[in-house]
Design a protein around this motif. Sequence first.
Motif, PDB file in Angstrom:
ATOM      1  N   ALA A  30      53.942  27.372  47.914  1.00 22.42           N
ATOM      2  CA  ALA A  30      52.603  26.989  48.375  1.00 22.42           C
ATOM      3  C   ALA A  30      51.954  28.041  49.273  1.00 22.42           C
ATOM      4  O   ALA A  30      50.820  27.870  49.704  1.00 22.42           O
ATOM      5  CB  ALA A  30      52.667  25.643  49.108  1.00 22.42           C
ATOM      6  N   HIS A  31      52.677  29.107  49.585  1.00 21.92           N
ATOM      7  CA  HIS A  31      52.084  30.138  50.441  1.00 21.92           C
ATOM      8  C   HIS A  31      52.593  31.504  49.989  1.00 21.92           C
ATOM      9  O   HIS A  31      53.623  32.001  50.460  1.00 21.92           O
ATOM     10  CB  HIS A  31      52.421  29.895  51.914  1.00 21.92           C
ATOM     11  CG  HIS A  31      51.643  30.764  52.858  1.00 21.92           C
ATOM     12  ND1 HIS A  31      50.779  30.260  53.809  1.00 21.92           N
ATOM     13  CD2 HIS A  31      51.591  32.112  53.001  1.00 21.92           C
ATOM     14  CE1 HIS A  31      50.234  31.257  54.490  1.00 21.92           C
ATOM     15  NE2 HIS A  31      50.714  32.396  54.017  1.00 21.92           N
ATOM     16  N   ALA A  32      51.860  32.108  49.060  1.00 24.44           N
ATOM     17  CA  ALA A  32      52.253  33.418  48.538  1.00 24.44           C
ATOM     18  C   ALA A  32      51.067  34.357  48.635  1.00 24.44           C
ATOM     19  O   ALA A  32      49.916  33.936  48.499  1.00 24.44           O
ATOM     20  CB  ALA A  32      52.686  33.282  47.082  1.00 24.44           C
ATOM     21  N   GLU A  41      48.770  25.989  57.594  1.00 25.70           N
ATOM     22  CA  GLU A  41      49.756  27.052  57.355  1.00 25.70           C
ATOM     23  C   GLU A  41      50.318  27.516  58.694  1.00 25.70           C
ATOM     24  O   GLU A  41      49.558  27.703  59.646  1.00 25.70           O
ATOM     25  CB  GLU A  41      49.086  28.232  56.644  1.00 25.70           C
ATOM     26  CG  GLU A  41      48.244  27.826  55.436  1.00 25.70           C
ATOM     27  CD  GLU A  41      49.027  27.115  54.345  1.00 25.70           C
ATOM     28  OE1 GLU A  41      50.022  27.705  53.886  1.00 25.70           O
ATOM     29  OE2 GLU A  41      48.650  25.989  53.964  1.00 25.70           O
ATOM     30  N   HIS A  42      51.607  27.696  58.758  1.00 24.87           N
ATOM     31  CA  HIS A  42      52.366  28.152  59.937  1.00 24.87           C
ATOM     32  C   HIS A  42      52.447  27.015  60.974  1.00 24.87           C
ATOM     33  O   HIS A  42      53.449  26.347  61.047  1.00 24.87           O
ATOM     34  CB  HIS A  42      51.790  29.431  60.553  1.00 24.87           C
ATOM     35  CG  HIS A  42      51.282  30.405  59.520  1.00 24.87           C
ATOM     36  ND1 HIS A  42      52.103  30.936  58.556  1.00 24.87           N
ATOM     37  CD2 HIS A  42      50.040  30.903  59.267  1.00 24.87           C
ATOM     38  CE1 HIS A  42      51.388  31.734  57.761  1.00 24.87           C
ATOM     39  NE2 HIS A  42      50.142  31.727  58.167  1.00 24.87           N
ATOM     40  N   GLY A  43      51.429  26.807  61.769  1.00 28.68           N
ATOM     41  CA  GLY A  43      51.375  25.685  62.724  1.00 28.68           C
ATOM     42  C   GLY A  43      52.617  25.563  63.587  1.00 28.68           C
ATOM     43  O   GLY A  43      53.068  24.469  63.914  1.00 28.68           O
ATOM     44  N   PHE A  68      56.704  30.583  51.108  1.00 24.78           N
ATOM     45  CA  PHE A  68      57.592  31.717  51.419  1.00 24.78           C
ATOM     46  C   PHE A  68      56.889  32.732  52.314  1.00 24.78           C
ATOM     47  O   PHE A  68      57.447  33.233  53.277  1.00 24.78           O
ATOM     48  CB  PHE A  68      58.014  32.344  50.085  1.00 24.78           C
ATOM     49  CG  PHE A  68      59.081  33.401  50.153  1.00 24.78           C
ATOM     50  CD1 PHE A  68      60.158  33.305  51.017  1.00 24.78           C
ATOM     51  CD2 PHE A  68      59.021  34.492  49.290  1.00 24.78           C
ATOM     52  CE1 PHE A  68      61.151  34.287  51.027  1.00 24.78           C
ATOM     53  CE2 PHE A  68      60.009  35.471  49.297  1.00 24.78           C
ATOM     54  CZ  PHE A  68      61.066  35.373  50.165  1.00 24.78           C
ATOM     55  N   ASP A  69      55.653  33.088  51.972  1.00 23.29           N
ATOM     56  CA  ASP A  69      54.849  34.017  52.776  1.00 23.29           C
ATOM     57  C   ASP A  69      55.528  35.379  52.912  1.00 23.29           C
ATOM     58  O   ASP A  69      55.323  36.082  53.898  1.00 23.29           O
ATOM     59  CB  ASP A  69      54.598  33.413  54.173  1.00 23.29           C
ATOM     60  CG  ASP A  69      53.412  34.069  54.882  1.00 23.29           C
ATOM     61  OD1 ASP A  69      52.650  34.804  54.229  1.00 23.29           O
ATOM     62  OD2 ASP A  69      53.267  33.848  56.099  1.00 23.29           O
ATOM     63  N   TYR A  70      56.379  35.719  51.955  1.00 27.61           N
ATOM     64  CA  TYR A  70      57.165  36.942  52.095  1.00 27.61           C
ATOM     65  C   TYR A  70      57.412  37.526  50.709  1.00 27.61           C
ATOM     66  O   TYR A  70      56.894  37.028  49.702  1.00 27.61           O
ATOM     67  CB  TYR A  70      58.466  36.594  52.855  1.00 27.61           C
ATOM     68  CG  TYR A  70      59.238  37.794  53.337  1.00 27.61           C
ATOM     69  CD1 TYR A  70      58.587  38.841  53.965  1.00 27.61           C
ATOM     70  CD2 TYR A  70      60.616  37.866  53.150  1.00 27.61           C
ATOM     71  CE1 TYR A  70      59.307  39.950  54.394  1.00 27.61           C
ATOM     72  CE2 TYR A  70      61.333  38.965  53.588  1.00 27.61           C
ATOM     73  CZ  TYR A  70      60.670  40.009  54.201  1.00 27.61           C
ATOM     74  OH  TYR A  70      61.381  41.100  54.621  1.00 27.61           O
TER      75      TYR A  70
HETATM   76 ZN   LIG Z   1      50.477  34.327  54.733  1.00 24.24          ZN
END
Ligand SMILES: [Zn+2]
Length: 410
Positions: A78-80, A255-257, A326-328
């Motif tokens: 959900a976070h790419a 996101e993150h939060g 993942f954001d990575y």
């Molecule tokens: Zn990001």
Amino acid sequence: MTARLPALLADPAPSERRLWLTGGRLFDGTGSAVRERASVLVEGGRIARVAEGETAAPEGVETIDLAGATLMPGLTDAHAHVGVSFPTPSIEHGAEPLLPGTPAHFLAAELRRALQMGITTMRDVGSYGDLVVEARQAMRYGAFQGPRLLTCGRIVSPTAPGGRFFAGMYREADGVDDVRRAVREQIRYGADFVKVMTTGARSVELEDPGPAQLTRDELHVLVEEAHRLGYRTCAHCEGLAGTELAVEAGIDTIEHGMYLNQRPDLLEQMAANGQVLVPTLSFLHYTAREGEWTPLLTDLGRHNVEQAQLTVAAAHAAGVRLAMGFDYEPLHEAANELLRMIEAGLPARDALVAATSGGAYALGIDAHVGTIEEDKAADLLAIDGDPLTEPAAVCDPARIRLVLRLGAPV
Ligand SMILES: [Zn+2]
């Protein structure tokens, strides 16, 4: 709200094969207990039937034996940063430099690999240029197979240092009219949802993630414009001031939060409103790694990992829906985030729910994917063994028995 569906419209034609997946365990993604023996009939790219116990195969189907494996829904990242987090070759001095069109081929190769790892849906939350919409179109027209891609287009951000650090990824907008226009521009571009920066980023030394970067009016207009047109919203949130604004404005995914553990009242509101948290632990771990960032950012990174881990546990306890993001990089290793969430105290079953139905819910496509139920799209993954007792199996290519994308074996 459910998402508008440009991404689903961009799906390739479903497979016409009729498959009978049988003999394995079934984790349906809803969070209910694993069924020991179940069979799934796939027809026209959809799940036509889920049968319990010993059942004879219907006439004229191809049988796939899943003995010793667990069948589960395909994964959602959900976070790419799809157009950023793929490997490109490092060019030696004197070798031919990359031509402008070459990176797209590397992205296609990485997307294929991600799908082979069972990642059947990916939400792009910010990239440079047009790589993502080009890849989405190429898949739609059959050039190659990869995950279903949803994208935000450009990230809407107030004028801020990040606009300079990530030039080309942001659409800077100030004042309510400009913000409204920025939202419409993303929709014009083919975005599936709208992303906004409510605070600065911990990867930019010149940004203070503390204060809210934009005004309440600007954020409310962004959400109003997106929702009125049928699009979901997603907000980059670090400091609590921006996070609070986002929760209050009705942003769909936070996101993150990472500091939310300090504000149980906000977690309570998120749970009540069905707002999703995407904790992105993998990237936070990266920001805490020695020697990669400026000392200021590394210190902040360490603090953020601790806070984010506390927040995962607090959000889970408060009943907030979680999604795996993942954001990575590289994109195909996204399931590592699952292990990071478990490390932070999330039970394996809930981490798997976050990676499947949680992601689908976050993206507003849970009526179509994310669980193994009749009439859902046949985006499926079979893992050797039991990912509930051995979640690392989900990250191991050698343990992946089968991936289906709209009923087509990958
Ligand atoms: Zn990001």
